[in-house]
Scaffold this motif. Structure first.
Motif, short mmCIF file in Angstrom:
data_model
loop_
_atom_site.label_atom_id
_atom_site.label_comp_id
_atom_site.label_asym_id
_atom_site.label_seq_id
_atom_site.Cartn_x
_atom_site.Cartn_y
_atom_site.Cartn_z
N ASP A 130 1.19 -1.30 -0.67
CA ASP A 130 -0.05 -0.05 -0.19
C ASP A 130 0.64 1.29 0.04
OD1 ASP A 130 -1.66 2.79 0.88
OD2 ASP A 130 -2.89 0.64 1.61
N GLU A 131 0.89 1.61 -1.38
CA GLU A 131 2.11 3.16 -1.63
C GLU A 131 1.76 4.26 -0.10
OE1 GLU A 131 4.51 4.95 -4.81
OE2 GLU A 131 2.51 3.98 -5.41
N ARG A 132 0.28 4.38 0.01
CA ARG A 132 -0.07 5.46 0.15
C ARG A 132 0.40 5.29 1.64
NH1 ARG A 132 -4.55 6.26 3.13
NH2 ARG A 132 -5.58 4.31 2.92
N LEU A 133 0.30 3.94 2.88
CA LEU A 133 0.24 4.08 3.45
C LEU A 133 1.22 3.64 3.83
CD1 LEU A 133 -3.21 2.15 4.93
CD2 LEU A 133 -2.66 4.42 5.25
N GLY A 134 2.46 3.17 2.54
CA GLY A 134 3.57 2.87 3.62
C GLY A 134 3.87 1.83 3.42
N ILE A 135 3.22 0.77 3.68
CA ILE A 135 3.00 -1.05 4.12
C ILE A 135 3.19 -2.08 3.20
CG2 ILE A 135 1.64 -2.43 5.84
CD1 ILE A 135 0.08 0.24 7.27
N ALA A 136 3.86 -2.79 3.25
CA ALA A 136 3.95 -4.31 2.35
C ALA A 136 3.69 -5.16 3.51
CB ALA A 136 5.44 -4.09 2.39
N ASP A 137 2.83 -5.85 3.39
CA ASP A 137 2.10 -6.79 3.92
C ASP A 137 2.54 -8.45 2.50
OD1 ASP A 137 0.54 -6.56 6.11
OD2 ASP A 137 -0.63 -5.35 4.46
N SER A 138 3.99 -9.07 4.25
CA SER A 138 4.27 -10.35 2.87
C SER A 138 3.43 -11.61 3.80
CB SER A 138 5.96 -10.70 2.83
OG SER A 138 6.17 -9.82 2.38
N ILE A 139 2.20 -12.81 3.11
CA ILE A 139 1.75 -13.59 3.63
C ILE A 139 2.59 -14.93 3.92
CG2 ILE A 139 -0.49 -14.92 3.81
CD1 ILE A 139 -1.31 -11.98 2.24
N SER A 140 2.66 -15.17 5.35
CA SER A 140 3.15 -16.96 4.90
C SER A 140 1.88 -17.41 4.81
CB SER A 140 4.18 -16.89 5.99
OG SER A 140 4.67 -17.82 6.55
N ARG A 141 2.45 -18.51 3.66
CA ARG A 141 0.94 -19.70 3.52
C ARG A 141 1.60 -20.47 3.74
NH1 ARG A 141 -3.02 -19.10 -0.76
NH2 ARG A 141 -3.52 -17.64 0.11
N VAL A 142 1.03 -21.43 4.51
CA VAL A 142 1.21 -22.64 4.96
C VAL A 142 0.45 -23.97 5.15
CG1 VAL A 142 2.29 -24.09 7.34
CG2 VAL A 142 3.42 -21.69 6.88
N THR A 143 0.27 -25.10 4.43
CA THR A 143 -0.47 -25.92 4.34
C THR A 143 -0.68 -27.18 5.04
OG1 THR A 143 0.16 -26.55 2.42
CG2 THR A 143 -1.13 -24.56 2.27
N VAL A 144 -1.53 -27.59 5.30
CA VAL A 144 -1.86 -29.23 6.03
C VAL A 144 -0.99 -29.92 5.37
CG1 VAL A 144 -2.60 -31.23 7.52
CG2 VAL A 144 -3.87 -28.81 7.85
N GLU A 145 -1.13 -29.81 3.74
CA GLU A 145 -1.26 -31.15 2.80
C GLU A 145 0.64 -30.52 2.36
OE1 GLU A 145 -0.70 -33.66 -0.06
OE2 GLU A 145 -1.98 -32.87 1.51
N GLY A 146 1.08 -29.52 2.87
CA GLY A 146 2.34 -28.92 2.31
C GLY A 146 3.13 -29.33 3.62
N CYS A 147 3.17 -29.76 4.63
CA CYS A 147 3.32 -29.48 6.01
C CYS A 147 4.08 -30.88 6.59
CB CYS A 147 2.98 -29.29 7.69
SG CYS A 147 2.98 -27.76 7.52
N ARG A 148 2.23 -31.92 5.55
CA ARG A 148 2.92 -33.31 6.37
C ARG A 148 3.34 -33.76 4.85
NH1 ARG A 148 -3.95 -34.27 6.04
NH2 ARG A 148 -4.41 -34.50 8.44
N LYS A 149 4.00 -33.30 3.31
CA LYS A 149 4.38 -33.91 2.47
C LYS A 149 6.06 -33.70 2.78
CE LYS A 149 3.69 -32.40 -2.19
NZ LYS A 149 3.04 -31.49 -2.80
#
Length: 333
Positions: A130-149
């Motif tokens: 968000d350039e207006r607010l000067g905020i960068a959001d980086s989402i860490s997506r972790v799934t049940v399937e990914g963890c299991r594998k």
């Protein structure tokens, strides 16, 4: 004969790739190369970091050996490595770290293998600015399937190779949900592999301290993407650096083995590059292809060369050029 897609890469990539090709030819390894490039060199030649013929080759061979590639910074390009890992679901990043006689380090007796989840977490590419607010959001997506594998892969490897100890590194005390998914997946896998007699977990900051204090206590380590990225380089530093460790990106239907160091454009073309990391990755590839005898023979020649300091490249304390180092290995086959 095994068909393998060869990706020379950028900078020192073509030099160290040629070293592997020459050693494999001298050892009469049953590999036929299909050469296609990626990275800055490919961009200049074809207008694409990852040209379609490269994809076509990988989908045909199912196995790749990749030199270091450069993704242009600040020009909107997505990392070549991340693109390949996500496109082909190469969810296992496997990084062995083992002390080797002849390579001087602060530690002895290290023989560990790190399994890093390779497609999710903070590298999932879910970012908003968000350039207006000067905020960068980086989402860490972790799934049940990914963890299991990834946990299943780590325990299956330990079981297959007679390793008795698996450690899961996490930050479950702060990242409650993501930590819970990995902890549950690791416990699940541990129950399925009772022959792996010791499973424990460590909070990531404590894990780092333990690794630099007493790394020989660890055997197989499994963790999420960002933590694995950091820990794998830390482990490399314990055994001689990125120039001597191997790496693999493995999925259910494809595997790409790679040099884990950068393209080092400052020494490109000068004959100073050490091909060990790519060669060791190529030996992992041979084991993956069922060619263990060839891998063992080349590994013995490489390890014998390390014992003769004058035959090593400059980063290992010697004065040999890339080609001379390669020839010394070939002479010992």
């Amino acid at each position: 004969m095994h068909l393998v897609t060869l990706i020379p890469g950028d900078g020192i990539g073509p030099e160290i790739t040629q070293s592997v090709v020459d050693i494999f030819a001298a050892a009469q390894v049953p590999v036929q190369w299909e050469t296609h490039n990626a990275g800055e060199t490919a961009l200049a030649e074809s207008g694409s970091l990852l040209p379609q013929p490269l994809y076509d080759s990988l989908e045909r061979t199912k196995v790749g050996l990749k030199g270091p590639v450069t993704t242009p910074v600040g020009k909107g390009f997505k990392s070549v490595n991340i693109t390949l890992r996500q496109k082909y679901d190469l969810y296992q990043n496997v990084r062995p770290a083992k002390t080797t006689p002849g390579i001087n380090t602060r530690f002895e007796g290290i023989d560990l293998v790190l399994f890093r989840e390779n497609t999710e977490g903070l590298y999932a590419g879910l970012e908003v600015y968000d350039e207006r607010l000067g905020i960068a959001d980086s989402i860490s997506r972790v799934t049940v399937e990914g963890c299991r594998k990834i946990c299943q892969a780590a325990f299956a490897f330990a079981s297959k190779h007679g390793r008795k100890h698996v450690t899961m590194a996490h930050k479950g005390n702060i990242l409650k949900n993501a930590g819970k998914l990995m902890l549950e997946a690791a416990r699940e896998a541990a129950a399925q592999y009772p022959e792996v007699t010791f499973y424990d977990d460590r909070i990531i900051d404590n894990m780092c301290m333990q690794l630099v204090g007493k790394p020989e206590q660890f055997d197989v380590i499994v963790t999420t993407n960002l933590f694995g990225d950091i820990l794998s380089d830390l482990c490399a530093g314990l055994v001689g650096g990125l120039g001597v460790v191997s790496g693999a990106n493995i999925g259910d239907n494809m595997a790409i083995f790679e040099a884990v160091h950068g393209s080092a454009p400052d020494i490109a073309g000068q004959g100073k590059a050490n091909p060990t990391a790519l060669l060791r990755s190529a030996l992992m590839m041979l084991e993956h292809l069922g060619e263990k005898e060839h891998a063992t023979r080349i590994e013995k020649a490489l390890n014998e060369t390390f014992l003769h300091k004058e035959q090593c490249t400059g980063d290992l304390g010697g004065k040999a050029s890339t080609k001379e180092f390669t020839q010394f290995i070939i002479d010992k086959l």
